[in-house]
Enzyme design. Sequence first.
Site, PDB file in Angstrom:
ATOM      1  N   GLY A   9       0.833  -1.197   0.000  1.00 32.59           N
ATOM      2  CA  GLY A   9       0.000   0.000   0.000  1.00 32.59           C
ATOM      3  C   GLY A   9       0.864   1.243   0.000  1.00 32.59           C
ATOM      4  O   GLY A   9       1.379   1.642   1.043  1.00 32.59           O
ATOM      5  N   ALA A  10       1.059   1.817  -1.187  1.00 34.18           N
ATOM      6  CA  ALA A  10       1.844   3.060  -1.265  1.00 34.18           C
ATOM      7  C   ALA A  10       0.888   4.249  -1.217  1.00 34.18           C
ATOM      8  O   ALA A  10       0.917   5.142  -2.050  1.00 34.18           O
ATOM      9  CB  ALA A  10       2.675   3.076  -2.545  1.00 34.18           C
ATOM     10  N   SER A  12      -1.028   7.019   1.807  1.00 38.66           N
ATOM     11  CA  SER A  12      -0.482   8.080   2.648  1.00 38.66           C
ATOM     12  C   SER A  12       0.505   7.538   3.685  1.00 38.66           C
ATOM     13  O   SER A  12       1.684   7.899   3.681  1.00 38.66           O
ATOM     14  CB  SER A  12      -1.621   8.819   3.354  1.00 38.66           C
ATOM     15  OG  SER A  12      -2.592   9.199   2.419  1.00 38.66           O
ATOM     16  N   ARG A  37      -0.559  -0.310 -11.906  1.00 35.97           N
ATOM     17  CA  ARG A  37      -0.072   0.590 -10.845  1.00 35.97           C
ATOM     18  C   ARG A  37       1.457   0.583 -10.815  1.00 35.97           C
ATOM     19  O   ARG A  37       2.090   1.613 -10.595  1.00 35.97           O
ATOM     20  CB  ARG A  37      -0.626   0.172  -9.472  1.00 35.97           C
ATOM     21  CG  ARG A  37      -2.113   0.349  -9.315  1.00 35.97           C
ATOM     22  CD  ARG A  37      -2.541   1.792  -9.384  1.00 35.97           C
ATOM     23  NE  ARG A  37      -2.416   2.514  -8.132  1.00 35.97           N
ATOM     24  CZ  ARG A  37      -2.347   3.834  -8.049  1.00 35.97           C
ATOM     25  NH1 ARG A  37      -2.361   4.585  -9.137  1.00 35.97           N
ATOM     26  NH2 ARG A  37      -2.239   4.440  -6.878  1.00 35.97           N
ATOM     27  N   ASN A 105      -6.555   1.508  11.215  1.00 38.20           N
ATOM     28  CA  ASN A 105      -7.314   2.171  12.264  1.00 38.20           C
ATOM     29  C   ASN A 105      -8.476   1.269  12.678  1.00 38.20           C
ATOM     30  O   ASN A 105      -8.891   0.401  11.925  1.00 38.20           O
ATOM     31  CB  ASN A 105      -7.858   3.485  11.681  1.00 38.20           C
ATOM     32  CG  ASN A 105      -8.163   4.493  12.758  1.00 38.20           C
ATOM     33  OD1 ASN A 105      -7.943   4.259  13.948  1.00 38.20           O
ATOM     34  ND2 ASN A 105      -8.672   5.637  12.346  1.00 38.20           N
ATOM     35  N   ALA A 131      -0.834  12.064   7.419  1.00 39.05           N
ATOM     36  CA  ALA A 131      -0.261  12.216   6.085  1.00 39.05           C
ATOM     37  C   ALA A 131      -1.396  12.165   5.071  1.00 39.05           C
ATOM     38  O   ALA A 131      -2.423  11.540   5.319  1.00 39.05           O
ATOM     39  CB  ALA A 131       0.729  11.080   5.812  1.00 39.05           C
ATOM     40  N   LYS A 184      -8.741   4.824  21.079  1.00 37.87           N
ATOM     41  CA  LYS A 184      -8.814   5.615  19.848  1.00 37.87           C
ATOM     42  C   LYS A 184     -10.155   5.358  19.136  1.00 37.87           C
ATOM     43  O   LYS A 184     -10.779   6.280  18.604  1.00 37.87           O
ATOM     44  CB  LYS A 184      -7.632   5.243  18.937  1.00 37.87           C
ATOM     45  CG  LYS A 184      -7.433   6.222  17.798  1.00 37.87           C
ATOM     46  CD  LYS A 184      -6.109   6.025  17.087  1.00 37.87           C
ATOM     47  CE  LYS A 184      -6.003   7.000  15.933  1.00 37.87           C
ATOM     48  NZ  LYS A 184      -5.438   6.429  14.732  1.00 37.87           N
ATOM     49  N   ASN A 192     -16.423  11.454  15.247  1.00 37.23           N
ATOM     50  CA  ASN A 192     -16.464  11.467  13.776  1.00 37.23           C
ATOM     51  C   ASN A 192     -17.864  11.314  13.169  1.00 37.23           C
ATOM     52  O   ASN A 192     -18.225  12.095  12.286  1.00 37.23           O
ATOM     53  CB  ASN A 192     -15.503  10.413  13.216  1.00 37.23           C
ATOM     54  CG  ASN A 192     -14.054  10.746  13.545  1.00 37.23           C
ATOM     55  OD1 ASN A 192     -13.771  11.457  14.501  1.00 37.23           O
ATOM     56  ND2 ASN A 192     -13.130  10.239  12.753  1.00 37.23           N
TER      57      ASN A 192
HETATM   58  P1  NAP Z   1      -4.627   5.385   1.671  1.00 34.10           P
HETATM   59  O1  NAP Z   1      -3.909   6.670   1.455  1.00 34.10           O
HETATM   60  O2  NAP Z   1      -5.972   5.192   1.050  1.00 34.10           O
HETATM   61  O3  NAP Z   1      -3.649   4.222   1.187  1.00 34.10           O
HETATM   62  C1  NAP Z   1      -4.040   2.885   1.117  1.00 34.10           C
HETATM   63  C2  NAP Z   1      -3.210   2.231   0.035  1.00 34.10           C
HETATM   64  O4  NAP Z   1      -3.444   0.831   0.069  1.00 34.10           O
HETATM   65  C3  NAP Z   1      -3.558   2.705  -1.384  1.00 34.10           C
HETATM   66  O5  NAP Z   1      -2.373   3.162  -1.996  1.00 34.10           O
HETATM   67  C4  NAP Z   1      -4.080   1.445  -2.069  1.00 34.10           C
HETATM   68  O6  NAP Z   1      -3.680   1.301  -3.407  1.00 34.10           O
HETATM   69  C5  NAP Z   1      -3.377   0.382  -1.262  1.00 34.10           C
HETATM   70  N1  NAP Z   1      -4.025  -0.941  -1.392  1.00 34.10           N
HETATM   71  C6  NAP Z   1      -5.278  -1.318  -1.042  1.00 34.10           C
HETATM   72  N2  NAP Z   1      -5.469  -2.617  -1.335  1.00 34.10           N
HETATM   73  C7  NAP Z   1      -4.311  -3.063  -1.884  1.00 34.10           C
HETATM   74  C8  NAP Z   1      -3.900  -4.312  -2.399  1.00 34.10           C
HETATM   75  N3  NAP Z   1      -4.703  -5.384  -2.411  1.00 34.10           N
HETATM   76  N4  NAP Z   1      -2.638  -4.413  -2.894  1.00 34.10           N
HETATM   77  C9  NAP Z   1      -1.803  -3.341  -2.913  1.00 34.10           C
HETATM   78  N5  NAP Z   1      -2.141  -2.122  -2.426  1.00 34.10           N
HETATM   79  C10 NAP Z   1      -3.385  -1.989  -1.920  1.00 34.10           C
HETATM   80  O7  NAP Z   1      -4.813   5.070   3.228  1.00 34.10           O
HETATM   81  P2  NAP Z   1      -4.025   5.710   4.461  1.00 34.10           P
HETATM   82  O8  NAP Z   1      -4.584   7.052   4.740  1.00 34.10           O
HETATM   83  O9  NAP Z   1      -2.566   5.544   4.294  1.00 34.10           O
HETATM   84  O10 NAP Z   1      -4.550   4.760   5.626  1.00 34.10           O
HETATM   85  C11 NAP Z   1      -4.058   3.444   5.854  1.00 34.10           C
HETATM   86  C12 NAP Z   1      -4.528   3.044   7.260  1.00 34.10           C
HETATM   87  O11 NAP Z   1      -3.858   3.883   8.206  1.00 34.10           O
HETATM   88  C13 NAP Z   1      -6.025   3.279   7.485  1.00 34.10           C
HETATM   89  O12 NAP Z   1      -6.571   2.261   8.298  1.00 34.10           O
HETATM   90  C14 NAP Z   1      -6.079   4.616   8.195  1.00 34.10           C
HETATM   91  O13 NAP Z   1      -7.230   4.781   9.010  1.00 34.10           O
HETATM   92  C15 NAP Z   1      -4.805   4.536   9.042  1.00 34.10           C
HETATM   93  N6  NAP Z   1      -4.280   5.856   9.421  1.00 34.10           N
HETATM   94  C16 NAP Z   1      -4.044   6.800   8.463  1.00 34.10           C
HETATM   95  C17 NAP Z   1      -3.522   8.026   8.843  1.00 34.10           C
HETATM   96  C18 NAP Z   1      -3.216   9.110   7.814  1.00 34.10           C
HETATM   97  O14 NAP Z   1      -2.851  10.224   8.225  1.00 34.10           O
HETATM   98  N7  NAP Z   1      -3.342   8.879   6.542  1.00 34.10           N
HETATM   99  C19 NAP Z   1      -3.248   8.290  10.198  1.00 34.10           C
HETATM  100  C20 NAP Z   1      -3.498   7.290  11.142  1.00 34.10           C
HETATM  101  C21 NAP Z   1      -4.018   6.068  10.745  1.00 34.10           C
HETATM  102  P3  NAP Z   1      -4.190   2.209  -4.625  1.00 34.10           P
HETATM  103  O15 NAP Z   1      -3.434   3.499  -4.489  1.00 34.10           O
HETATM  104  O16 NAP Z   1      -3.784   1.430  -5.822  1.00 34.10           O
HETATM  105  O17 NAP Z   1      -5.659   2.366  -4.433  1.00 34.10           O
END
Ligand code: NAP
Length: 305
Positions: A9-10, A12, A37, A105, A131, A184, A192
């Site tokens: 998962g590349a 955020s 991708r 999360n 992020a 959390k 939310n």
């Molecule tokens: P995000 O930006 O949507 O990134 C998720 C990534 O996972 C996307 O790049 C997606 O690929 C990839 N993905 C999904 N299924 C896949 C698969 N089968 N094979 C390969 N890649 C796959 O999500 P995020 O914000 O980083 O959040 C990730 C988790 O961290 C969540 O549970 C979120 O609640 C938690 N979190 C996030 C933050 C934050 O600030 N962002 C903070 C705290 C906690 P595609 O790009 O190809 O769709």
Amino acid sequence: MSSTWHILGAGSLGSLWACRLARAGKPVRLILRSPQRLQDYTEAGGLTLVEQERRTSFAIPAETLDAETPIQRLLLACKAYDADKAVASIAHRLAPGAELILLQNGLGSQDEVAARVPRARCIFASSTEGAFREHDWQVNFAGHGFNWLGDPANPLAPTWLDDLAEAGIPHEWTPDILTRLWRKLALNCAINPLTVLYDCRNGGLTGHRCEVATLCAELADLLQRCGQPQAAENLENEVQRVIQATAANYSSMYQDVRNGRRTEIHYLLGHACRSAMRHGQPLPHLERLYRRLVEHLNSHGLPSD
Ligand code: NAP
């Protein structure tokens, strides 16, 4: 030399971890969902980290899910609703004694993953770092925070925590990771969904103090019932403190709905309601909130699972 950090998962958080580990000279490989991708990523030439308007690029190697290389350590950085399916597609690549770090999360997805790969060690993480993706392959480090890591099945800390320290990823190993995740989750449930239903910033909830207090009382009862008394302590005070401290912010769920993105409701409020049902504990306000949120998501054409 430390073993490779495979990062699935590349998005955020995955990109944020990948860039910092690569900057510290740690071996990192991204796992992307499809050949398309991978081609897009290759054309972009790597990941870019934006920190206080400074941009740094990292040509981190990448592969698809069906590559052959064995995986010793996997950082799972997809959304909670994608976690089980994503792990199923790489399960055959996990080496004996493999370790997975689960960044999702909420609660529920960690157990789905652990059941999927019973021989691997699953380490749960709770992150308050922030992020977001400006574009594909470009991550903006928006909010400094902290990462708690722990394994409910084994209190022994892994040796690779040194990699995180060298990469400047703030973290602490904790035997109480479930308490952190439940706390959390409870904060999320109290704030939310209401910001979505009242269409407001977090600070808008100061006008709904009684409703927030009622939800906090039910959530605290639930945490007690689930064997998490510490996560229940002073819950309402902390919820009110967070509402004040983040008054100008839109919650992550609000932003997801506003941008037409799927939410993680199933692993947040949904998990709370399912846990209450399992314990035979009626939580009428929380259940009503869940029904209202599901209706709201459906009326906006968004999935509610
Ligand atoms: P995000 O930006 O949507 O990134 C998720 C990534 O996972 C996307 O790049 C997606 O690929 C990839 N993905 C999904 N299924 C896949 C698969 N089968 N094979 C390969 N890649 C796959 O999500 P995020 O914000 O980083 O959040 C990730 C988790 O961290 C969540 O549970 C979120 O609640 C938690 N979190 C996030 C933050 C934050 O600030 N962002 C903070 C705290 C906690 P595609 O790009 O190809 O769709």
